[in-house]
Scaffold this active site. Sequence first.
Site, PDB file in Angstrom:
ATOM      1  N   SER A 207      49.298  12.039 120.954  1.00  0.00           N
ATOM      2  CA  SER A 207      48.841  11.180 122.043  1.00  0.00           C
ATOM      3  C   SER A 207      47.876  11.942 122.955  1.00  0.00           C
ATOM      4  CB  SER A 207      50.041  10.629 122.808  1.00  0.00           C
ATOM      5  OG  SER A 207      49.660   9.571 123.648  1.00  0.00           O
TER       6      SER A 207
ATOM      7  N   GLU B 103      49.657   0.171 116.483  1.00  0.00           N
ATOM      8  CA  GLU B 103      49.514   0.731 117.831  1.00  0.00           C
ATOM      9  C   GLU B 103      48.108   0.524 118.374  1.00  0.00           C
ATOM     10  OE1 GLU B 103      49.424   5.000 118.437  1.00  0.00           O
ATOM     11  OE2 GLU B 103      49.819   5.307 116.313  1.00  0.00           O
TER      12      GLU B 103
ATOM     13  N   HIS C 149      53.788   4.085 118.378  1.00  0.00           N
ATOM     14  CA  HIS C 149      53.018   5.219 118.880  1.00  0.00           C
ATOM     15  C   HIS C 149      53.841   6.512 118.788  1.00  0.00           C
ATOM     16  CE1 HIS C 149      50.019   7.250 121.278  1.00  0.00           C
ATOM     17  NE2 HIS C 149      50.882   7.540 122.234  1.00  0.00           N
TER      18      HIS C 149
END
Length: 330
Positions: free
Chosen positions: A163, A255, A285
């Site tokens: 991320s 996602e 995610h």
Amino acid sequence: MQEEIDVDVHPRYPLSWQAGAFNTLLRGTTKPACALLLRHGLGLTLLSRVVAMGERLPIPVPSGVSIAKDGPRRTEWVRAGEQDESKVVLYFHGGGYFLCSPATHRPITCRLSAVAKRPVLALDYRQGPVHPLSQSLADALEAYEGLLDQGYDPSGIVLAGDSAGGHLTLTTLLALRDRGLPAPSAAVCLSPWSDLSDVRRRVNRWADPSLSASRVDWLARRWTAGLDARDPLVSPVYGDYEGLPPLMIVTGSTEVLRDEGRRVAVRARESGVPVTYEEWPRMPHVFPILADLVPEARLVFGHISRFLSAVSTTDTPTTLHPADQATDAA
């Protein structure tokens, strides 16, 4: 070697009931909580403090894993299984640049150490809202240069992150190249957040079980205020990837950040960089963090192992199988 790792992989594992249950749970908890709180600085601070309080609880260390603190902050060395101490993974945790720590991401770093057969240095880099993106990047570069100073050969270093940590992985690679520093051997990005520009996210706005597209947009605006949001060191999706090492990018098909990972893969390949791009069906995610509970999240580490083996082996290449039908992973 390039033919072995420059591939698109779409695993065809049947969706486990655990994954389905977690998608439902995330849709009913994480997504509405973020949609509610990430609207004002006070909500962001509250969410950050709640997560920080949870980090103070004792976190069990899996059997066969050692955790050693590094320095005055929360940076830690993670070692699992047989280790080659001459090599290392430098890991950047996710959390939107305001949440989480190396401790919260041990489900990833412990398994990554085991499959990479080397220690993982999980960096506790500075985050917002107190610190800007430039200071997070400065910490990442300092950590990498510190590994070089300790005698690690760049060919034995892998960068990895998820991320926001995937964003930091990509910007670190670009900054190292631009500064003329030696590149690591490879990089692994899990659900990378790579576009912080004003492009409104439309893909998977309703399908994503955990992230609100509008709140991701809000965070991006907050962290890029006063910056050129299309600077590659702010939005690496706009970067020139020439000269970078092989990349592995892992995303979930539903996602909201999926297409950012795809776009990085395309740009990197256009620059001659071999990329293993994996898109896992209906995975949320950063699903590898659910490895203690979700079978698919454990399986991905076998894929990472094969990628790293393919990068390091030229005379005995390892083939990545897009439809690998294994049912579990160690």
